[in-house]
Design an enzyme around this catalytic site. Structure first.
Site, PDB file in Angstrom:
ATOM      1  N   GLY A   1       3.086  -4.735   8.687  1.00 52.24           N
ATOM      2  CA  GLY A   1       2.672  -3.276   9.205  1.00 52.24           C
ATOM      3  C   GLY A   1       1.320  -2.461   8.525  1.00 52.24           C
ATOM      4  N   THR A   2       0.688  -3.205   8.591  1.00 46.27           N
ATOM      5  CA  THR A   2      -0.756  -2.027   8.114  1.00 46.27           C
ATOM      6  C   THR A   2      -1.802  -2.576   9.099  1.00 46.27           C
ATOM      7  OG1 THR A   2      -2.339  -2.544   6.605  1.00 46.27           O
ATOM      8  CG2 THR A   2      -1.543  -4.703   6.924  1.00 46.27           C
ATOM      9  N   SER A   3      -2.495  -1.292   9.499  1.00 48.66           N
ATOM     10  CA  SER A   3      -3.491  -1.591  10.563  1.00 48.66           C
ATOM     11  C   SER A   3      -5.234  -2.200   9.573  1.00 48.66           C
ATOM     12  CB  SER A   3      -3.711  -0.003  10.501  1.00 48.66           C
ATOM     13  OG  SER A   3      -4.306   0.358   9.118  1.00 48.66           O
TER      14      SER A   3
ATOM     15  N   GLN B   1       0.085  -1.145   0.172  1.00 52.22           N
ATOM     16  CA  GLN B   1       0.113  -0.021   0.215  1.00 52.22           C
ATOM     17  C   GLN B   1       1.080   0.746   0.053  1.00 52.22           C
ATOM     18  OE1 GLN B   1      -3.317  -0.859   3.113  1.00 52.22           O
ATOM     19  NE2 GLN B   1      -2.204  -1.866   3.633  1.00 52.22           N
TER      20      GLN B   1
ATOM     21  N   HIS C   1      -1.654   1.449  -4.502  1.00 55.48           N
ATOM     22  CA  HIS C   1      -1.714   2.869  -4.329  1.00 55.48           C
ATOM     23  C   HIS C   1      -0.953   3.205  -4.800  1.00 55.48           C
ATOM     24  CE1 HIS C   1      -4.478   1.569  -0.054  1.00 55.48           C
ATOM     25  NE2 HIS C   1      -5.137   1.224  -1.623  1.00 55.48           N
TER      26      HIS C   1
ATOM     27  N   ASN D   1       3.123  -6.950  13.581  1.00 57.82           N
ATOM     28  CA  ASN D   1       2.716  -6.081  13.719  1.00 57.82           C
ATOM     29  C   ASN D   1       2.937  -5.024  15.296  1.00 57.82           C
ATOM     30  OD1 ASN D   1       0.928  -3.071  14.666  1.00 57.82           O
ATOM     31  ND2 ASN D   1       0.223  -3.454  12.575  1.00 57.82           N
TER      32      ASN D   1
ATOM     33  N   CYS E   1      -1.606  12.980 -15.471  1.00 56.49           N
ATOM     34  CA  CYS E   1      -1.836  13.690 -16.102  1.00 56.49           C
ATOM     35  C   CYS E   1      -3.842  13.538 -14.619  1.00 56.49           C
ATOM     36  CB  CYS E   1      -2.589  13.594 -17.036  1.00 56.49           C
ATOM     37  SG  CYS E   1      -3.905  14.940 -17.898  1.00 56.49           S
TER      38      CYS E   1
ATOM     39  N   ASP F   1       6.368   5.081  -1.088  1.00 58.32           N
ATOM     40  CA  ASP F   1       7.287   5.434  -0.915  1.00 58.32           C
ATOM     41  C   ASP F   1       8.923   4.535  -2.051  1.00 58.32           C
ATOM     42  OD1 ASP F   1       7.360   3.923   2.288  1.00 58.32           O
ATOM     43  OD2 ASP F   1       8.104   3.271  -0.043  1.00 58.32           O
TER      44      ASP F   1
ATOM     45  N   CYS G   1      -0.417  19.243 -18.496  1.00 58.60           N
ATOM     46  CA  CYS G   1       0.161  18.072 -19.030  1.00 58.60           C
ATOM     47  C   CYS G   1       0.078  18.115 -20.989  1.00 58.60           C
ATOM     48  CB  CYS G   1      -1.406  17.051 -19.311  1.00 58.60           C
ATOM     49  SG  CYS G   1      -1.357  16.134 -20.671  1.00 58.60           S
TER      50      CYS G   1
HETATM   51  C1  BV8 Z   1     -11.995   2.623  -3.474  1.00 62.56           C
HETATM   52  C2  BV8 Z   1      -2.228   7.143  -0.820  1.00 62.56           C
HETATM   53  C3  BV8 Z   1     -13.656   2.044  -5.051  1.00 62.56           C
HETATM   54  C4  BV8 Z   1      -2.386   8.114  -0.768  1.00 62.56           C
HETATM   55  C5  BV8 Z   1      -3.770   5.719  -0.373  1.00 62.56           C
HETATM   56  C6  BV8 Z   1     -15.190  -0.913   2.198  1.00 62.56           C
HETATM   57  C7  BV8 Z   1     -15.255  -0.575   3.642  1.00 62.56           C
HETATM   58  C8  BV8 Z   1     -15.221   1.108   3.226  1.00 62.56           C
HETATM   59  C9  BV8 Z   1     -15.240   1.865   2.795  1.00 62.56           C
HETATM   60  C10 BV8 Z   1     -14.456   1.933   1.699  1.00 62.56           C
HETATM   61  C11 BV8 Z   1     -14.652   0.038   0.877  1.00 62.56           C
HETATM   62  N1  BV8 Z   1     -14.455   0.161  -0.092  1.00 62.56           N
HETATM   63  C12 BV8 Z   1     -13.818   1.436  -0.370  1.00 62.56           C
HETATM   64  C13 BV8 Z   1     -14.021   2.614   0.610  1.00 62.56           C
HETATM   65  C14 BV8 Z   1     -13.535   4.055   1.004  1.00 62.56           C
HETATM   66  C15 BV8 Z   1     -11.982   3.802   0.889  1.00 62.56           C
HETATM   67  C16 BV8 Z   1     -11.649   3.322   2.536  1.00 62.56           C
HETATM   68  O1  BV8 Z   1     -10.756   1.955   2.692  1.00 62.56           O
HETATM   69  N2  BV8 Z   1     -12.190   3.807   3.129  1.00 62.56           N
HETATM   70  C17 BV8 Z   1     -11.507   3.546   5.053  1.00 62.56           C
HETATM   71  C18 BV8 Z   1     -11.469   4.907   5.448  1.00 62.56           C
HETATM   72  C19 BV8 Z   1     -12.744   2.794   5.946  1.00 62.56           C
HETATM   73  N3  BV8 Z   1     -11.800   3.052  -0.304  1.00 62.56           N
HETATM   74  C20 BV8 Z   1     -10.523   3.783  -1.097  1.00 62.56           C
HETATM   75  O2  BV8 Z   1     -11.330   5.029  -1.578  1.00 62.56           O
HETATM   76  C21 BV8 Z   1     -10.389   2.972  -2.331  1.00 62.56           C
HETATM   77  N4  BV8 Z   1     -10.869   3.061  -3.704  1.00 62.56           N
HETATM   78  O3  BV8 Z   1     -12.258   1.635  -2.867  1.00 62.56           O
HETATM   79  O4  BV8 Z   1     -12.695   2.730  -4.836  1.00 62.56           O
HETATM   80  C22 BV8 Z   1     -14.711   3.132  -4.054  1.00 62.56           C
HETATM   81  C23 BV8 Z   1     -14.836   3.989  -4.228  1.00 62.56           C
HETATM   82  C24 BV8 Z   1     -16.171   4.834  -3.382  1.00 62.56           C
HETATM   83  C25 BV8 Z   1     -16.511   4.079  -2.495  1.00 62.56           C
HETATM   84  C26 BV8 Z   1     -16.382   2.775  -2.435  1.00 62.56           C
HETATM   85  C27 BV8 Z   1     -15.693   1.608  -3.313  1.00 62.56           C
HETATM   86  C28 BV8 Z   1      -8.758   3.973  -1.625  1.00 62.56           C
HETATM   87  C29 BV8 Z   1      -8.200   3.787  -1.173  1.00 62.56           C
HETATM   88  C30 BV8 Z   1      -6.701   4.097  -1.315  1.00 62.56           C
HETATM   89  C31 BV8 Z   1      -6.028   5.384  -1.042  1.00 62.56           C
HETATM   90  N5  BV8 Z   1      -4.769   6.030  -1.177  1.00 62.56           N
HETATM   91  N6  BV8 Z   1      -2.745   5.674   0.225  1.00 62.56           N
HETATM   92  C32 BV8 Z   1      -1.228   8.681  -0.229  1.00 62.56           C
HETATM   93  O5  BV8 Z   1      -0.512   8.273   0.227  1.00 62.56           O
HETATM   94  O6  BV8 Z   1      -1.030  10.136  -0.399  1.00 62.56           O
HETATM   95  S1  BV8 Z   1      -4.124   4.829   1.584  1.00 62.56           S
HETATM   96  C33 BV8 Z   1      -3.090   5.327   3.001  1.00 62.56           C
HETATM   97  O7  BV8 Z   1      -3.857   4.484   3.747  1.00 62.56           O
HETATM   98  C34 BV8 Z   1      -1.587   4.081   2.460  1.00 62.56           C
HETATM   99  O8  BV8 Z   1      -1.356   3.430   0.441  1.00 62.56           O
HETATM  100  C35 BV8 Z   1      -2.406   3.288   3.484  1.00 62.56           C
HETATM  101  O9  BV8 Z   1      -3.440   2.153   2.829  1.00 62.56           O
HETATM  102  C36 BV8 Z   1      -3.383   3.783   4.359  1.00 62.56           C
HETATM  103  C37 BV8 Z   1      -3.161   3.740   5.762  1.00 62.56           C
HETATM  104  O10 BV8 Z   1      -2.849   2.344   5.750  1.00 62.56           O
HETATM  105  P1  BV8 Z   1      -1.165   1.766   6.594  1.00 62.56           P
HETATM  106  O11 BV8 Z   1      -0.010   1.877   5.257  1.00 62.56           O
HETATM  107  O12 BV8 Z   1      -1.720   0.758   7.507  1.00 62.56           O
HETATM  108  O13 BV8 Z   1      -0.508   2.621   7.910  1.00 62.56           O
HETATM  109  P2  BV8 Z   1      -0.912   3.143   9.267  1.00 62.56           P
HETATM  110  O14 BV8 Z   1      -1.077   4.395   9.620  1.00 62.56           O
HETATM  111  O15 BV8 Z   1      -2.966   2.668   9.298  1.00 62.56           O
HETATM  112  O16 BV8 Z   1      -0.616   1.811  10.464  1.00 62.56           O
HETATM  113  C38 BV8 Z   1       0.753   1.139  10.152  1.00 62.56           C
HETATM  114  C39 BV8 Z   1       0.517  -0.823  10.722  1.00 62.56           C
HETATM  115  O17 BV8 Z   1       1.749  -0.311  11.490  1.00 62.56           O
HETATM  116  C40 BV8 Z   1      -0.049  -0.190  12.291  1.00 62.56           C
HETATM  117  O18 BV8 Z   1      -1.201  -0.955  12.785  1.00 62.56           O
HETATM  118  C41 BV8 Z   1       0.574  -0.008  13.449  1.00 62.56           C
HETATM  119  O19 BV8 Z   1       0.889  -0.214  14.935  1.00 62.56           O
HETATM  120  C42 BV8 Z   1       2.188  -0.252  12.828  1.00 62.56           C
HETATM  121  N7  BV8 Z   1       3.489  -0.351  12.422  1.00 62.56           N
HETATM  122  C43 BV8 Z   1       4.175   1.157  13.169  1.00 62.56           C
HETATM  123  N8  BV8 Z   1       5.436   0.731  13.596  1.00 62.56           N
HETATM  124  C44 BV8 Z   1       5.113  -0.415  12.538  1.00 62.56           C
HETATM  125  C45 BV8 Z   1       4.354  -1.595  12.385  1.00 62.56           C
HETATM  126  N9  BV8 Z   1       4.712  -2.866  12.683  1.00 62.56           N
HETATM  127  C46 BV8 Z   1       5.350  -3.911  12.917  1.00 62.56           C
HETATM  128  N10 BV8 Z   1       6.795  -2.933  12.480  1.00 62.56           N
HETATM  129  C47 BV8 Z   1       6.789  -1.658  13.102  1.00 62.56           C
HETATM  130  N11 BV8 Z   1       8.130  -0.998  13.530  1.00 62.56           N
HETATM  131 ZN    ZN Z   2      -3.519  15.279 -20.409  1.00 60.70          ZN
END
Ligand code: BV8
Ligand code: ZN
Length: 253
Positions: free
Chosen positions: A185-187, A98, A116, A211, A124, A101, A145
């Site tokens: 490392g994903t929530s 996901q 992602h 995690n 564009c 970087d 573009c």
């Molecule tokens: C879509 C790019 C069609 C941009 C990102 C079904 C149910 C409910 C909602 C939805 C659903 N389907 C779709 C949705 C809507 C939405 C969604 O999921 N909303 C959430 C809030 C419920 N999904 C979308 O919009 C997706 N598109 O589905 O289109 C559609 C559209 C509308 C409606 C229906 C269908 C697009 C999602 C992509 C968004 N873009 N990133 C950018 O980066 O700028 S998401 C971005 O946030 C990341 O890419 C990643 O996916 C997310 C963050 O999550 P994590 O990477 O897990 O990071 P987080 O900080 O949360 O957790 C870190 C974890 O690591 C923690 O647990 C921590 O404890 C742990 N940790 C920390 N340190 C360590 C560690 N573990 C191990 N070692 C360590 N050292």
């Molecule tokens: Zn274009």
């Protein structure tokens, strides 16, 4: 538990690893949730959506330039490199990330599905063509573009946007076929990425979560390893390679 996982990995014919921001935390890349997380300071709906870009593309580009600069200064950590080693130890391996970087590529992992997108690529926002040359974007004068005159945006998937169909379908197919699935490392909150572990489990895979805390995925995990990925994964690789080496040594003598 480590020895059990070594035995499971040795038997695996097809392994999928799903990673999130946590694998890059030890490299100094801020995660999204958690106290120091990006979403603590910035609102996703104000920065990572097309509506936000249409409303105020300057502030959106300022944020992505800030993240690009930050990511430009960091290196892959021992967790990223251990995943590259695991890739060489499994016949059919797929990394689904996901993260935008690019650190997994920098760690030379080959078979990567960037769900992602990638923060270093530009495209564009009208015709979606990738803009080849890696140009520095001035938020006060966002380039257009050359094909359709549309505004240039980062090639990442924003909330409410569909993922690249080829990439997400490959991730679904590989997860269905996997006999071993790691989420590291994903929530496990963002969909459709968060639905991949359940798909793998439903098809009989062993599901291992690594995690530093529990997540909504923990209750379906066969193994929940509460550890930093950069500390745990090298230990797993170490044991696997030791085993393989002593096996080879035995063969020789
Ligand atoms: C879509 C790019 C069609 C941009 C990102 C079904 C149910 C409910 C909602 C939805 C659903 N389907 C779709 C949705 C809507 C939405 C969604 O999921 N909303 C959430 C809030 C419920 N999904 C979308 O919009 C997706 N598109 O589905 O289109 C559609 C559209 C509308 C409606 C229906 C269908 C697009 C999602 C992509 C968004 N873009 N990133 C950018 O980066 O700028 S998401 C971005 O946030 C990341 O890419 C990643 O996916 C997310 C963050 O999550 P994590 O990477 O897990 O990071 P987080 O900080 O949360 O957790 C870190 C974890 O690591 C923690 O647990 C921590 O404890 C742990 N940790 C920390 N340190 C360590 C560690 N573990 C191990 N070692 C360590 N050292
Ligand atoms: Zn274009």
């Amino acid at each position: 538990m480590l020895n059990e996982i070594v035995e499971i990995f040795k038997k695996s014919k097809s392994c999928v690893i799903l990673t999130g921001a946590g694998i890059s935390a030890e490299s100094g890349v801020p995660t999204f949730r958690g106290k120091e997380g990006l979403w603590g300071k910035f609102k996703p709906e104000e920065l990572a959506t097309m509506d936000a870009f249409v409303a105020n593309s300057k502030i959106v580009w300022e944020w992505y330039n800030w993240r690009r600069d930050l990511m430009n200064k960091v290196e892959p950590n021992t967790g990223h490199y251990a995943i590259t080693d695991l890739e060489s130890l499994c016949p059919d391996f797929t990394l689904v990330t996901q993260n935008v970087d690019g650190l997994h590529s920098m760690a030379k992992t080959k078979n990567i599905l960037e769900l992602h997108g990638n923060i270093y690529r530009n495209k564009c926002c009208d015709c979606s063509r990738i803009i080849e040359d890696n140009i520095e974007i001035n938020p006060d004068n966002i380039p257009k573009c050359q094909y359709c005159g549309g505004k240039i945006r980062p090639d990442v998937v924003w909330f409410g946007e569909l993922l690249n169909p080829q990439i997400i379908n490959s991730a679904f197919v590989k997860s269905e076929k996997a006999d071993l699935f790691f989420s590291i490392g994903t929530s496990g909150i963002i969909h459709p990425a968060a639905s991949l572990p359940a798909i793998a489990k439903r098809n009989g895979a062993v599901f291992i979560e690594i995690n530093t805390e529990e997540t909504p995925l923990t209750y379906i995990a066969d193994y929940h390893i509460e550890s930093k990925s950069g500390e745990y994964l090298p230990k797993l690789v170490d044991l696997l390679t030791k085993e393989r080496h002593s096996f080879k040594t035995k063969l020789l003598y």
